[in-house]
Design a protein around this motif. Sequence first.
Motif, PDB file in Angstrom:
ATOM      1  N   PHE A   1       0.822  -1.215   0.000  1.00 27.31           N
ATOM      2  CA  PHE A   1       0.000   0.000   0.000  1.00 27.31           C
ATOM      3  C   PHE A   1       0.855   1.263   0.000  1.00 27.31           C
ATOM      4  O   PHE A   1       0.366   2.346  -0.266  1.00 27.31           O
ATOM      5  CB  PHE A   1      -0.946  -0.017   1.204  1.00 27.31           C
TER       6      PHE A   1
ATOM      7  N   THR B   1      -3.990   3.413  -6.413  1.00 30.32           N
ATOM      8  CA  THR B   1      -5.306   2.910  -6.835  1.00 30.32           C
ATOM      9  C   THR B   1      -5.486   2.957  -8.349  1.00 30.32           C
ATOM     10  O   THR B   1      -6.390   2.331  -8.878  1.00 30.32           O
ATOM     11  CB  THR B   1      -6.448   3.708  -6.172  1.00 30.32           C
ATOM     12  N   GLU B   2      -4.628   3.711  -9.038  1.00 28.14           N
ATOM     13  CA  GLU B   2      -4.763   3.771 -10.503  1.00 28.14           C
ATOM     14  C   GLU B   2      -3.790   2.848 -11.234  1.00 28.14           C
ATOM     15  O   GLU B   2      -3.862   2.709 -12.445  1.00 28.14           O
ATOM     16  CB  GLU B   2      -4.607   5.213 -10.990  1.00 28.14           C
ATOM     17  N   HIS B   3      -2.868   2.250 -10.514  1.00 27.76           N
ATOM     18  CA  HIS B   3      -1.974   1.289 -11.162  1.00 27.76           C
ATOM     19  C   HIS B   3      -2.666  -0.065 -11.264  1.00 27.76           C
ATOM     20  O   HIS B   3      -3.370  -0.476 -10.352  1.00 27.76           O
ATOM     21  CB  HIS B   3      -0.688   1.101 -10.331  1.00 27.76           C
TER      22      HIS B   3
ATOM     23  N   LYS C   1     -21.197   1.799  -3.211  1.00 28.41           N
ATOM     24  CA  LYS C   1     -21.053   3.244  -3.091  1.00 28.41           C
ATOM     25  C   LYS C   1     -19.834   3.578  -2.247  1.00 28.41           C
ATOM     26  O   LYS C   1     -19.239   4.628  -2.403  1.00 28.41           O
ATOM     27  CB  LYS C   1     -22.308   3.852  -2.456  1.00 28.41           C
ATOM     28  N   SER C   2     -19.461   2.668  -1.325  1.00 25.72           N
ATOM     29  CA  SER C   2     -18.309   2.943  -0.465  1.00 25.72           C
ATOM     30  C   SER C   2     -17.017   2.763  -1.260  1.00 25.72           C
ATOM     31  O   SER C   2     -17.003   2.109  -2.295  1.00 25.72           O
ATOM     32  CB  SER C   2     -18.315   2.007   0.747  1.00 25.72           C
ATOM     33  N   LYS C   3     -15.944   3.350  -0.744  1.00 27.67           N
ATOM     34  CA  LYS C   3     -14.666   3.295  -1.461  1.00 27.67           C
ATOM     35  C   LYS C   3     -13.951   1.972  -1.216  1.00 27.67           C
ATOM     36  O   LYS C   3     -13.981   1.433  -0.120  1.00 27.67           O
ATOM     37  CB  LYS C   3     -13.765   4.440  -0.992  1.00 27.67           C
ATOM     38  N   LEU C   4     -13.300   1.477  -2.265  1.00 29.75           N
ATOM     39  CA  LEU C   4     -12.478   0.280  -2.105  1.00 29.75           C
ATOM     40  C   LEU C   4     -11.081   0.642  -1.588  1.00 29.75           C
ATOM     41  O   LEU C   4     -10.545   0.001  -0.710  1.00 29.75           O
ATOM     42  CB  LEU C   4     -12.322  -0.423  -3.453  1.00 29.75           C
ATOM     43  N   ASP C   5     -10.500   1.682  -2.195  1.00 31.81           N
ATOM     44  CA  ASP C   5      -9.186   2.162  -1.783  1.00 31.81           C
ATOM     45  C   ASP C   5      -8.132   1.044  -1.802  1.00 31.81           C
ATOM     46  O   ASP C   5      -7.405   0.831  -0.849  1.00 31.81           O
ATOM     47  CB  ASP C   5      -9.287   2.784  -0.387  1.00 31.81           C
ATOM     48  N   LEU C   6      -8.099   0.299  -2.922  1.00 27.27           N
ATOM     49  CA  LEU C   6      -7.170  -0.824  -3.054  1.00 27.27           C
ATOM     50  C   LEU C   6      -5.963  -0.405  -3.880  1.00 27.27           C
ATOM     51  O   LEU C   6      -6.106  -0.014  -5.030  1.00 27.27           O
ATOM     52  CB  LEU C   6      -7.843  -1.961  -3.823  1.00 27.27           C
ATOM     53  N   ALA C   7      -4.789  -0.521  -3.294  1.00 25.28           N
ATOM     54  CA  ALA C   7      -3.579  -0.201  -4.036  1.00 25.28           C
ATOM     55  C   ALA C   7      -3.332  -1.259  -5.101  1.00 25.28           C
ATOM     56  O   ALA C   7      -3.544  -2.444  -4.869  1.00 25.28           O
ATOM     57  CB  ALA C   7      -2.390  -0.139  -3.089  1.00 25.28           C
ATOM     58  N   GLY C   8      -2.873  -0.827  -6.266  1.00 27.23           N
ATOM     59  CA  GLY C   8      -2.505  -1.754  -7.329  1.00 27.23           C
ATOM     60  C   GLY C   8      -1.047  -1.584  -7.721  1.00 27.23           C
ATOM     61  O   GLY C   8      -0.431  -0.558  -7.443  1.00 27.23           O
TER      62      GLY C   8
ATOM     63  N   TRP D   1      -3.076  -2.354   7.471  1.00 29.30           N
ATOM     64  CA  TRP D   1      -2.434  -1.072   7.179  1.00 29.30           C
ATOM     65  C   TRP D   1      -3.494   0.024   7.118  1.00 29.30           C
ATOM     66  O   TRP D   1      -4.554  -0.164   6.521  1.00 29.30           O
ATOM     67  CB  TRP D   1      -1.708  -1.161   5.846  1.00 29.30           C
TER      68      TRP D   1
END
Lengths: 514, 447
Positions: free
Chosen positions: A32, A37-39, A60-67, A503
């Motif tokens: 993270f 989040t855009e990769h 509707k809620s955010k995922l906020d997942l790093a890529g 995290w």
Amino acid sequence: MSMNNQGRPTGVGTAGTSASGSALLPDEPLLFEIGDTEHSGVDLPEVKLAADRLGGFARKSKLDLAGLTEPEAMRHYVRLSRLNHSIDSGMYPLGSCTMKHNPRLNEKMARLPGFADIHPLQPVSTVQGALELMNQLSYWLMTLTNTAAVALSPKAGAHGELLGMMAIKAAQEAKGEAHRTIVLVPESAHGTNPATAAFLGYTVKPIPARTDGTVDVQAVKDALSPEVAAIMLTNPNTCGLFEPQVIEIAQAVHDAGAFFYCDGANFNAIMGVVRPGDLGIDAMHINLHKTFSTPHGGGGPGAGPVVLSEALAPFAPVPFVRKGTEGLEFVEHIEGNALGRVTAFHGQMGMYVRALTYMLSHGADGLAQAAQDAVLNANYVKARLQHLFSVPFPDYPTMHEALFDDSFLKGTDVTTLDFAKALIDEGFHPMTMYFPLVVHGAMLIEPTESESKQTLDRFCDVMAELATEAKSGNAERFTAAPMKAPRRRLDETRAARQPILKWEQPADLPKAAE
Amino acid sequence: MRYLPHSDHERADMLGVIGASDIDALFSAVPKSALKSFELDLPAHSPEFLVEAHMRALANQNHAAGDGPFFVGAGAYRHHVPATVDHLIQRSEWLTAYTPYQPEISQGTLQMLFEFQTQVAKITGMDVANASLYDGSTGTAEAVLMARRLTRRNKIVLSGGLHPHYRDVVKAYLKDDPHLECLSPSPEGQGDILDHIDSDTAAIVIQTPDFYGHLRNVEAAAEAAHAKGALLIVVITEVVSLGLLEAPGALGADIVVAEGQSIGNALNFGGPYLGLMATKKEFIRQMPGRLCGETVDADGNRGFVLTLSTREQHIRREKATSNICTNSGLCALAFSIHMGLLGEAGFVRLARLNHANAILLADALEGVPGVTVLNKTFFNEMTIRVTQPAAALVERLAQRGILAGVPAGRLLPGDPEVENLIILAATELTTEGDIAALCAALTEELA
């Protein structure tokens, strides 16, 4: 890298910049902290959903997942992997865990599309090879153990244990003996044994170990009563000893109307040499991931098939394979049997493939040789070290693991844990410590059959040198260890008192790469 | 024997050091009647090429999912796994490591588990996740037991939309406890589970998308459960759906259990799979399974350890929260790498692609005479009613090379209501050509 008081990194190298540390001793940031989040490392076509069929339940809620892009992912996981000790990088003499060589042929076979890319619920006519494989694996397991039936589906050793004890419970109930509510468990047992018995509602009655480390048939007889449903015995036991009175114990248990559950975690010591069915066992799980070399993968997956005696065979769970008029059939539902099913689908097929590949590679002769070499190696380690280390149970030859206690460290200011950590600096994974519980400061060493004499000699030399050093008063080398690992000693108390289990975006740092 | 390092000469030397006359002397504790007292009816050791030929012959008797049009789901899903995932998990340091009992030399596995826990918490919308369980079905049983410990109540209600295998596993774990209420499957739509909650209820268990593919109202279930002091357990068998559907945590779920196989893990004929479990922060001490936590080392550097193990069998023995002593570490690694590769953008796209293909499938099936699609809502899976027994029809389609889905009766035998139902799934791997082939074959078979 400096740390704030939450144990989080502060400053350079933590917010989306590259890893600190060198490539050879990586100090790898979290996914993270380097991701975004855009990769993405996966190219997928974008689709427009003109009208979804989600009935208003869209997220509707955010995922906020790093890529990570593919090169970023490659480097992150390769660098992380370098922070692990593994059986392929060095000796791993963890007692009661059986860390043996994992042949790569097994991996190659498990990845054949005919095994890896088949669905558990596709028509049975389209998976006849898979059923035949399960049939062959079952045959090997029943033959090696001389038992009447096998249930392949349990997902791990402790899961198999649960299933085996469920079968015993069902059998007792079928006999009209539901009043049997006690299970005998020797003090030297794996912790899963009492946990399993308690889980099924049994009262656990401990059986003390004799001073020679084995279970006394008289102690078992004294504990038997019309309320006892079963005994759970590990054989070879967790002290590394074969129970010399196991046949008499089985006889006494059966005479009292109870069943004999054998924890088969240590089957590696006797495969092809002793058949548990000849000893009188009624149920025994077999850890495919230990005995038959399916890799441990940092903690799993395991596989824990259970073999069953004639008396328990009718209580086997679903699913199982049987011969039908048009090839092999799958029995997926049982009528009138309380036991039913312990996992969705059919169990750890991937592990079945690896285990059968291993069995065919070894053959009956090779499995027996492997067991004998495992026992030879453990006795060799014991013979080479017994003048420096204390052997709690010297009366019998050890089986596939050598047990020492910590009395040789008395008066040295070095603990068993310190001693183990010093081994890390010498390039070895430490042995199992503080288990079995019946021995103070236990050190349980299981070299397995994979280790050459040369490696064993080096290990024994290091062990002897460390023992001499500890006794000579150089406690610092031990209490400061490890010095050469990716991390020094970790604060486990703090981890438990102030649990940080995921995290979180640090409030005072800008979001990664935004 | 290629895996065994000793020569006979070395063996003899070692026996000499031990002071044993022969290998049998080391087995002296074994009763004479049991030592090598048998001939095994098993073959002798075999060279690698012959073993490989044997295994390939077995594998070739199976019809792999990639061999033709494929629509089978019902709890296990065929998705594409990037080549990077399988390459990375086969690195020795991942594949052949053990449980991280020595954290100083297991930071790779531990940091990965910490990242995995974070990913699972994020997609489920929960506070914390564990380091994985055996699979979704055993995870569901563990969640039910956890809810009983938390509420000190007994009654458990399982929705009829819960996967029948999952229901059976819960029944086995609960030993047919009379406080377990299993509602009847309801292929046509919403069940009435909310009417079964009372002041004795520990938890209700709902699955979304459910066994038949319908989406369930998690928020309404949470409100109804909480109004009576019960917990809501949400089960998800297709974890890709979370890329498009609202996170159960945001809707009031107390425990979320999912089968994680869809991300990073092959079908494998049913295993090994990956159980995901996530919950609220206040419940962590009753959550079964391993947990990885962050801490510092003696130099103040960040590091990771297994933690809160006082709940577990190796400390608490007969008082442990469960008897589990493993997790699906390598499957969790595959999940975490695949999820890391997808990231937010990729995960959402993957979910949209699945849903879009499922819409194509549903619309095409609606056009086949004799087929009725039962779902008004779905993610990537749906149930159809056909005009004849489903099992035989699916078998005939399989003979034509099309794996058309799961006859509901395979999981619910003896239930005449489901005899003509087939559950079908589409994923990102489903093509328009696959759908056209299925519909053409169905049209012919149903004519």
